[in-house]
Scaffold this motif. Structure first.
Motif, PDB file in Angstrom:
ATOM      1  N   SER A  31       0.845  -1.298  -0.044  1.00 60.97           N
ATOM      2  CA  SER A  31       0.032  -0.151  -0.100  1.00 60.97           C
ATOM      3  C   SER A  31       0.935   1.307  -0.151  1.00 60.97           C
ATOM      4  O   SER A  31       0.762   2.050  -0.817  1.00 60.97           O
ATOM      5  CB  SER A  31      -1.012   0.101   1.255  1.00 60.97           C
ATOM      6  OG  SER A  31      -1.878  -1.150   1.113  1.00 60.97           O
ATOM      7  N   TYR A  32       2.013   1.181   0.800  1.00 64.75           N
ATOM      8  CA  TYR A  32       2.795   2.453   0.965  1.00 64.75           C
ATOM      9  C   TYR A  32       3.574   2.629  -0.544  1.00 64.75           C
ATOM     10  O   TYR A  32       3.802   3.769  -0.883  1.00 64.75           O
ATOM     11  CB  TYR A  32       3.784   2.321   1.985  1.00 64.75           C
ATOM     12  CG  TYR A  32       3.199   2.702   3.397  1.00 64.75           C
ATOM     13  CD1 TYR A  32       2.552   3.659   3.667  1.00 64.75           C
ATOM     14  CD2 TYR A  32       3.160   1.814   4.428  1.00 64.75           C
ATOM     15  CE1 TYR A  32       1.839   4.306   4.847  1.00 64.75           C
ATOM     16  CE2 TYR A  32       2.718   2.236   5.724  1.00 64.75           C
ATOM     17  CZ  TYR A  32       1.836   3.345   5.735  1.00 64.75           C
ATOM     18  OH  TYR A  32       1.362   3.480   7.026  1.00 64.75           O
ATOM     19  N   ALA A  33       3.785   1.620  -1.106  1.00 59.63           N
ATOM     20  CA  ALA A  33       4.555   1.646  -2.662  1.00 59.63           C
ATOM     21  C   ALA A  33       3.693   2.434  -3.464  1.00 59.63           C
ATOM     22  O   ALA A  33       4.090   3.092  -4.391  1.00 59.63           O
ATOM     23  CB  ALA A  33       5.047   0.265  -2.762  1.00 59.63           C
ATOM     24  N   ILE A  34       2.085   1.870  -3.455  1.00 58.74           N
ATOM     25  CA  ILE A  34       1.221   2.397  -4.336  1.00 58.74           C
ATOM     26  C   ILE A  34       1.133   3.948  -3.971  1.00 58.74           C
ATOM     27  O   ILE A  34       1.168   4.835  -5.107  1.00 58.74           O
ATOM     28  CB  ILE A  34      -0.187   1.758  -4.324  1.00 58.74           C
ATOM     29  CG1 ILE A  34       0.240   0.213  -4.600  1.00 58.74           C
ATOM     30  CG2 ILE A  34      -1.015   2.507  -5.066  1.00 58.74           C
ATOM     31  CD1 ILE A  34       0.534  -0.002  -6.005  1.00 58.74           C
ATOM     32  N   LEU A  35       0.903   4.426  -2.827  1.00 60.09           N
ATOM     33  CA  LEU A  35       0.665   5.701  -2.317  1.00 60.09           C
ATOM     34  C   LEU A  35       2.119   6.481  -2.633  1.00 60.09           C
ATOM     35  O   LEU A  35       2.131   7.492  -3.242  1.00 60.09           O
ATOM     36  CB  LEU A  35       0.332   5.950  -1.119  1.00 60.09           C
ATOM     37  CG  LEU A  35      -0.972   5.162  -0.652  1.00 60.09           C
ATOM     38  CD1 LEU A  35      -1.035   5.144   0.968  1.00 60.09           C
ATOM     39  CD2 LEU A  35      -1.901   6.007  -1.247  1.00 60.09           C
ATOM     40  N   GLY A  36       3.324   5.949  -2.439  1.00 66.52           N
ATOM     41  CA  GLY A  36       4.588   6.520  -2.828  1.00 66.52           C
ATOM     42  C   GLY A  36       4.655   6.797  -4.539  1.00 66.52           C
ATOM     43  O   GLY A  36       5.526   7.657  -4.669  1.00 66.52           O
ATOM     44  N   GLN A  37       3.967   6.131  -5.191  1.00 66.22           N
ATOM     45  CA  GLN A  37       4.127   6.238  -6.703  1.00 66.22           C
ATOM     46  C   GLN A  37       3.608   7.786  -7.240  1.00 66.22           C
ATOM     47  O   GLN A  37       4.016   8.168  -7.961  1.00 66.22           O
ATOM     48  CB  GLN A  37       3.055   5.249  -7.562  1.00 66.22           C
ATOM     49  CG  GLN A  37       3.083   5.439  -8.802  1.00 66.22           C
ATOM     50  CD  GLN A  37       1.751   5.892  -9.232  1.00 66.22           C
ATOM     51  OE1 GLN A  37       0.931   6.343  -8.332  1.00 66.22           O
ATOM     52  NE2 GLN A  37       1.753   6.516 -10.671  1.00 66.22           N
ATOM     53  N   ILE A  38       2.524   8.312  -6.225  1.00 65.44           N
ATOM     54  CA  ILE A  38       2.290   9.468  -6.669  1.00 65.44           C
ATOM     55  C   ILE A  38       3.317  10.537  -6.303  1.00 65.44           C
ATOM     56  O   ILE A  38       3.374  11.508  -7.253  1.00 65.44           O
ATOM     57  CB  ILE A  38       0.930   9.952  -5.828  1.00 65.44           C
ATOM     58  CG1 ILE A  38      -0.259   8.920  -5.775  1.00 65.44           C
ATOM     59  CG2 ILE A  38       0.659  11.404  -6.034  1.00 65.44           C
ATOM     60  CD1 ILE A  38      -1.324   9.092  -5.146  1.00 65.44           C
ATOM     61  N   THR A  39       4.050  10.334  -5.400  1.00 64.10           N
ATOM     62  CA  THR A  39       5.144  11.125  -5.259  1.00 64.10           C
ATOM     63  C   THR A  39       6.198  10.959  -6.092  1.00 64.10           C
ATOM     64  O   THR A  39       6.900  12.301  -6.695  1.00 64.10           O
ATOM     65  CB  THR A  39       5.843  10.846  -3.707  1.00 64.10           C
ATOM     66  OG1 THR A  39       4.940  11.044  -2.730  1.00 64.10           O
ATOM     67  CG2 THR A  39       7.041  11.696  -3.405  1.00 64.10           C
ATOM     68  N   SER A  40       6.671  10.014  -6.616  1.00 63.03           N
ATOM     69  CA  SER A  40       7.616   9.733  -7.776  1.00 63.03           C
ATOM     70  C   SER A  40       7.111  10.515  -8.896  1.00 63.03           C
ATOM     71  O   SER A  40       8.003  11.034  -9.527  1.00 63.03           O
ATOM     72  CB  SER A  40       7.623   8.050  -7.798  1.00 63.03           C
ATOM     73  OG  SER A  40       8.248   7.598  -6.747  1.00 63.03           O
TER      74      SER A  40
END
Length: 272
Positions: A31-40
Protein backbone atom coordinates in the motif's frame (compact mmCIF):
# COMPACT_ATOMS: atom_id res chain seq x y z
CA UNK A 1 9.66 14.54 -29.16
CA UNK A 2 8.66 14.21 -32.81
CA UNK A 3 6.24 16.65 -34.51
CA UNK A 4 6.13 18.87 -31.43
CA UNK A 5 4.28 21.61 -33.33
CA UNK A 6 1.35 19.21 -33.78
CA UNK A 7 1.04 18.23 -30.10
CA UNK A 8 -1.23 20.00 -27.62
CA UNK A 9 -1.34 17.33 -24.90
CA UNK A 10 0.49 14.17 -23.98
CA UNK A 11 -1.93 11.58 -22.59
CA UNK A 12 -0.73 9.64 -19.54
CA UNK A 13 -2.10 6.74 -17.50
CA UNK A 14 -1.27 6.53 -13.80
CA UNK A 15 -2.36 3.00 -12.88
CA UNK A 16 0.20 1.41 -10.55
CA UNK A 17 -0.20 -2.33 -9.96
CA UNK A 18 -0.20 -3.62 -6.39
CA UNK A 19 1.05 -6.95 -7.75
CA UNK A 20 3.93 -6.26 -10.18
CA UNK A 21 7.40 -6.29 -8.54
CA UNK A 22 5.87 -6.45 -5.06
CA UNK A 23 5.72 -10.21 -4.50
CA UNK A 24 6.59 -11.26 -0.95
CA UNK A 25 5.92 -7.82 0.51
CA UNK A 26 3.43 -7.22 3.30
CA UNK A 27 0.10 -5.61 2.49
CA UNK A 28 1.23 -2.44 4.27
CA UNK A 29 4.45 -2.32 2.23
CA UNK A 30 2.44 -2.77 -0.96
CA UNK A 31 0.00 0.00 0.00
CA UNK A 32 2.78 2.45 0.84
CA UNK A 33 4.50 1.64 -2.46
CA UNK A 34 1.28 2.44 -4.33
CA UNK A 35 0.84 5.72 -2.43
CA UNK A 36 4.51 6.56 -2.91
CA UNK A 37 4.07 6.25 -6.66
CA UNK A 38 2.21 9.58 -6.64
CA UNK A 39 5.22 11.28 -5.06
CA UNK A 40 7.54 9.74 -7.66
CA UNK A 41 5.36 11.12 -10.45
CA UNK A 42 5.11 14.60 -8.94
CA UNK A 43 8.76 15.00 -7.97
CA UNK A 44 10.53 12.97 -10.67
CA UNK A 45 8.72 11.82 -13.79
CA UNK A 46 6.32 14.68 -14.52
CA UNK A 47 8.96 17.43 -14.09
CA UNK A 48 11.33 15.50 -16.36
CA UNK A 49 8.64 15.08 -19.03
CA UNK A 50 7.61 18.74 -18.89
CA UNK A 51 11.25 19.79 -19.11
CA UNK A 52 11.61 17.72 -22.29
CA UNK A 53 8.43 19.27 -23.69
CA UNK A 54 9.61 22.80 -22.95
CA UNK A 55 12.99 22.10 -24.48
CA UNK A 56 11.53 21.21 -27.88
CA UNK A 57 9.05 24.10 -27.89
CA UNK A 58 11.46 26.77 -26.58
CA UNK A 59 12.27 28.08 -30.06
CA UNK A 60 8.75 27.92 -31.46
CA UNK A 61 5.98 30.50 -31.23
CA UNK A 62 3.37 27.99 -30.14
CA UNK A 63 2.22 27.50 -26.57
CA UNK A 64 3.58 24.83 -24.22
CA UNK A 65 2.75 21.14 -24.50
CA UNK A 66 0.57 20.18 -21.54
CA UNK A 67 -0.27 16.83 -19.96
CA UNK A 68 -3.61 15.02 -19.68
CA UNK A 69 -4.14 12.20 -17.19
CA UNK A 70 -6.68 10.11 -19.08
CA UNK A 71 -6.75 7.16 -16.67
CA UNK A 72 -5.75 6.90 -13.03
CA UNK A 73 -6.40 4.30 -10.35
CA UNK A 74 -4.54 1.69 -8.28
CA UNK A 75 -4.99 -1.74 -9.86
CA UNK A 76 -3.63 -5.29 -9.44
CA UNK A 77 -4.73 -8.56 -7.88
CA UNK A 78 -4.16 -7.83 -4.17
CA UNK A 79 -7.54 -6.76 -2.76
CA UNK A 80 -6.10 -6.47 0.77
CA UNK A 81 -3.88 -3.53 -0.21
CA UNK A 82 -4.80 -0.20 -1.81
CA UNK A 83 -6.94 -1.01 -4.85
CA UNK A 84 -9.54 0.74 -6.99
CA UNK A 85 -12.30 -1.57 -5.72
CA UNK A 86 -11.70 -1.10 -1.97
CA UNK A 87 -11.62 1.80 0.48
CA UNK A 88 -7.89 2.16 -0.16
CA UNK A 89 -8.80 3.96 -3.38
CA UNK A 90 -10.10 6.81 -1.21
CA UNK A 91 -6.65 7.66 0.10
CA UNK A 92 -5.01 7.11 -3.30
CA UNK A 93 -7.64 9.28 -4.98
CA UNK A 94 -7.33 12.10 -2.45
CA UNK A 95 -3.54 12.16 -2.66
CA UNK A 96 -3.63 11.91 -6.45
CA UNK A 97 -6.12 14.74 -6.94
CA UNK A 98 -4.19 16.94 -4.51
CA UNK A 99 -1.17 16.36 -6.75
CA UNK A 100 -3.24 17.26 -9.81
CA UNK A 101 -4.41 20.51 -8.19
CA UNK A 102 -0.83 21.52 -7.38
CA UNK A 103 0.16 20.91 -11.01
CA UNK A 104 -3.06 22.06 -12.71
CA UNK A 105 -1.31 24.76 -14.73
CA UNK A 106 0.37 22.09 -16.87
CA UNK A 107 -2.06 19.19 -16.22
CA UNK A 108 -5.57 20.65 -16.54
CA UNK A 109 -7.27 17.35 -17.50
CA UNK A 110 -7.79 14.16 -15.49
CA UNK A 111 -10.23 11.35 -16.29
CA UNK A 112 -10.42 8.46 -13.86
CA UNK A 113 -11.07 5.83 -16.56
CA UNK A 114 -11.35 5.41 -20.30
CA UNK A 115 -14.56 6.41 -22.08
CA UNK A 116 -16.12 2.93 -22.10
CA UNK A 117 -14.57 1.51 -18.91
CA UNK A 118 -17.45 2.32 -16.58
CA UNK A 119 -16.05 5.25 -14.62
CA UNK A 120 -16.22 3.34 -11.29
CA UNK A 121 -19.93 2.72 -11.87
CA UNK A 122 -21.26 -0.83 -11.49
CA UNK A 123 -24.55 -2.70 -11.80
CA UNK A 124 -25.50 -6.15 -10.50
CA UNK A 125 -28.76 -7.85 -9.51
CA UNK A 126 -30.66 -4.82 -10.78
CA UNK A 127 -28.82 -2.46 -8.40
CA UNK A 128 -26.52 0.36 -9.47
CA UNK A 129 -23.58 1.20 -7.22
CA UNK A 130 -20.10 2.67 -7.46
CA UNK A 131 -16.53 2.13 -6.31
CA UNK A 132 -15.34 4.36 -3.44
CA UNK A 133 -13.26 6.43 -5.84
CA UNK A 134 -16.51 7.91 -7.18
CA UNK A 135 -17.11 9.59 -3.80
CA UNK A 136 -13.70 11.23 -3.99
CA UNK A 137 -14.45 12.76 -7.37
CA UNK A 138 -17.74 14.17 -6.08
CA UNK A 139 -16.05 15.83 -3.10
CA UNK A 140 -13.43 17.51 -5.26
CA UNK A 141 -16.01 19.26 -7.45
CA UNK A 142 -15.73 22.30 -5.17
CA UNK A 143 -12.08 22.67 -6.25
CA UNK A 144 -12.88 23.11 -9.94
CA UNK A 145 -11.38 26.43 -11.07
CA UNK A 146 -9.84 27.09 -7.62
CA UNK A 147 -6.43 28.75 -7.27
CA UNK A 148 -3.80 26.73 -5.34
CA UNK A 149 -1.84 28.47 -2.59
CA UNK A 150 1.67 27.77 -1.39
CA UNK A 151 1.82 25.62 1.78
CA UNK A 152 4.60 24.63 4.13
CA UNK A 153 4.12 21.28 5.84
CA UNK A 154 6.26 19.57 8.46
CA UNK A 155 5.66 16.17 10.03
CA UNK A 156 6.57 12.47 10.00
CA UNK A 157 7.01 10.43 6.83
CA UNK A 158 7.58 6.94 5.45
CA UNK A 159 10.07 5.28 3.10
CA UNK A 160 9.38 3.18 0.00
CA UNK A 161 12.15 0.60 -0.34
CA UNK A 162 10.42 -1.56 -2.96
CA UNK A 163 8.69 0.55 -5.59
CA UNK A 164 5.53 -0.19 -7.54
CA UNK A 165 5.84 -0.77 -11.27
CA UNK A 166 5.55 2.91 -12.24
CA UNK A 167 7.01 4.30 -9.03
CA UNK A 168 10.44 4.77 -7.54
CA UNK A 169 12.31 4.17 -4.31
CA UNK A 170 11.55 7.16 -2.06
CA UNK A 171 12.46 8.41 1.40
CA UNK A 172 10.55 10.43 3.99
CA UNK A 173 7.30 10.85 2.08
CA UNK A 174 5.00 12.89 4.37
CA UNK A 175 2.11 10.86 5.80
CA UNK A 176 -0.11 13.91 5.42
CA UNK A 177 -0.80 15.44 2.02
CA UNK A 178 -2.55 18.81 1.94
CA UNK A 179 -3.57 21.35 -0.67
CA UNK A 180 -5.01 24.82 0.04
CA UNK A 181 -6.97 26.81 -2.52
CA UNK A 182 -8.91 30.01 -2.99
CA UNK A 183 -12.26 28.89 -4.44
CA UNK A 184 -13.57 30.06 -7.77
CA UNK A 185 -16.44 32.43 -7.02
CA UNK A 186 -18.38 30.93 -9.92
CA UNK A 187 -18.40 27.59 -8.06
CA UNK A 188 -21.25 28.70 -5.79
CA UNK A 189 -19.01 28.81 -2.71
CA UNK A 190 -19.41 32.57 -2.36
CA UNK A 191 -19.12 32.41 1.45
CA UNK A 192 -15.92 30.35 1.44
CA UNK A 193 -12.54 32.11 1.42
CA UNK A 194 -10.33 29.03 1.70
CA UNK A 195 -10.57 25.34 0.79
CA UNK A 196 -8.39 22.58 2.20
CA UNK A 197 -8.09 18.96 1.06
CA UNK A 198 -6.13 16.74 3.45
CA UNK A 199 -5.19 13.07 3.11
CA UNK A 200 -3.74 10.94 5.91
CA UNK A 201 -1.73 8.14 4.29
CA UNK A 202 -0.82 6.47 7.58
CA UNK A 203 -2.39 3.00 7.62
CA UNK A 204 -2.41 2.61 11.42
CA UNK A 205 -2.46 5.93 13.24
CA UNK A 206 -4.69 8.95 13.68
CA UNK A 207 -2.56 12.03 13.02
CA UNK A 208 -3.04 15.58 14.28
CA UNK A 209 -2.75 18.54 11.94
CA UNK A 210 -2.40 22.13 13.11
CA UNK A 211 -3.15 24.72 10.45
CA UNK A 212 -1.87 28.26 11.01
CA UNK A 213 -4.20 30.43 8.96
CA UNK A 214 -2.88 33.55 7.20
CA UNK A 215 -3.97 36.90 8.64
CA UNK A 216 -6.12 37.52 5.58
CA UNK A 217 -8.42 34.65 6.59
CA UNK A 218 -10.75 35.78 9.35
CA UNK A 219 -12.81 32.72 10.26
CA UNK A 220 -14.14 31.47 13.59
CA UNK A 221 -15.44 28.12 12.41
CA UNK A 222 -14.71 25.59 9.66
CA UNK A 223 -17.06 23.24 7.82
CA UNK A 224 -15.45 19.79 7.72
CA UNK A 225 -16.30 16.75 5.57
CA UNK A 226 -14.56 13.47 6.42
CA UNK A 227 -14.43 10.17 4.55
CA UNK A 228 -13.10 7.37 6.75
CA UNK A 229 -13.70 3.68 7.42
CA UNK A 230 -12.04 1.18 9.81
CA UNK A 231 -11.05 -1.34 7.09
CA UNK A 232 -8.93 -0.47 4.09
CA UNK A 233 -9.95 -3.66 2.24
CA UNK A 234 -13.71 -2.98 2.58
CA UNK A 235 -15.64 -2.55 -0.66
CA UNK A 236 -19.13 -1.70 -1.87
CA UNK A 237 -21.52 -4.49 -2.87
CA UNK A 238 -25.07 -4.59 -4.27
CA UNK A 239 -26.21 -5.67 -0.80
CA UNK A 240 -24.61 -2.56 0.76
CA UNK A 241 -24.34 0.03 -2.02
CA UNK A 242 -23.90 3.02 0.33
CA UNK A 243 -21.39 1.50 2.71
CA UNK A 244 -19.13 4.55 2.76
CA UNK A 245 -20.54 7.93 3.71
CA UNK A 246 -19.14 11.40 4.21
CA UNK A 247 -19.42 12.66 7.79
CA UNK A 248 -20.04 16.40 8.22
CA UNK A 249 -19.14 18.49 11.25
CA UNK A 250 -17.94 21.92 12.34
CA UNK A 251 -14.67 22.84 14.06
CA UNK A 252 -13.93 26.06 15.94
CA UNK A 253 -10.80 28.07 15.08
CA UNK A 254 -9.48 29.76 18.24
CA UNK A 255 -6.77 32.33 17.64
CA UNK A 256 -6.49 31.63 13.92
CA UNK A 257 -5.26 28.06 14.48
CA UNK A 258 -7.27 25.14 13.10
CA UNK A 259 -6.68 21.82 14.87
CA UNK A 260 -7.77 18.66 13.03
CA UNK A 261 -7.71 14.94 13.81
CA UNK A 262 -7.19 12.71 10.77
CA UNK A 263 -8.10 9.01 11.14
CA UNK A 264 -5.90 6.42 9.36
CA UNK A 265 -6.19 6.31 5.54
CA UNK A 266 -8.81 9.05 5.45
CA UNK A 267 -9.46 12.18 3.42
CA UNK A 268 -10.85 15.44 4.83
CA UNK A 269 -12.19 18.55 3.10
CA UNK A 270 -12.43 21.87 4.91
CA UNK A 271 -14.25 25.09 3.97
CA UNK A 272 -13.54 28.35 5.81
Amino acid sequence: LQASDEIDYISLHSMPSNTFFLGGRTDDEVSYAILGQITSWENRYLPALLEACDKVTAKSKRGPINLAMTEWAPVGENLRAVHIENFGSIIYGGTFLNMMIRNAERMPLANTTGFMHGGCLRRAFGISYYDPQYLIIQQYQRFVGATPLACHLTGPGFDVEHAADIGNVEQDIPYIDVVACVPNKASGLSDASLLLAIANKHLRQTLSLQVQLPESIQANRAEVDLLTYPRLDAHVTPADPERFKVAQTQVDIPGGILNLQLPPFSVMWVEL
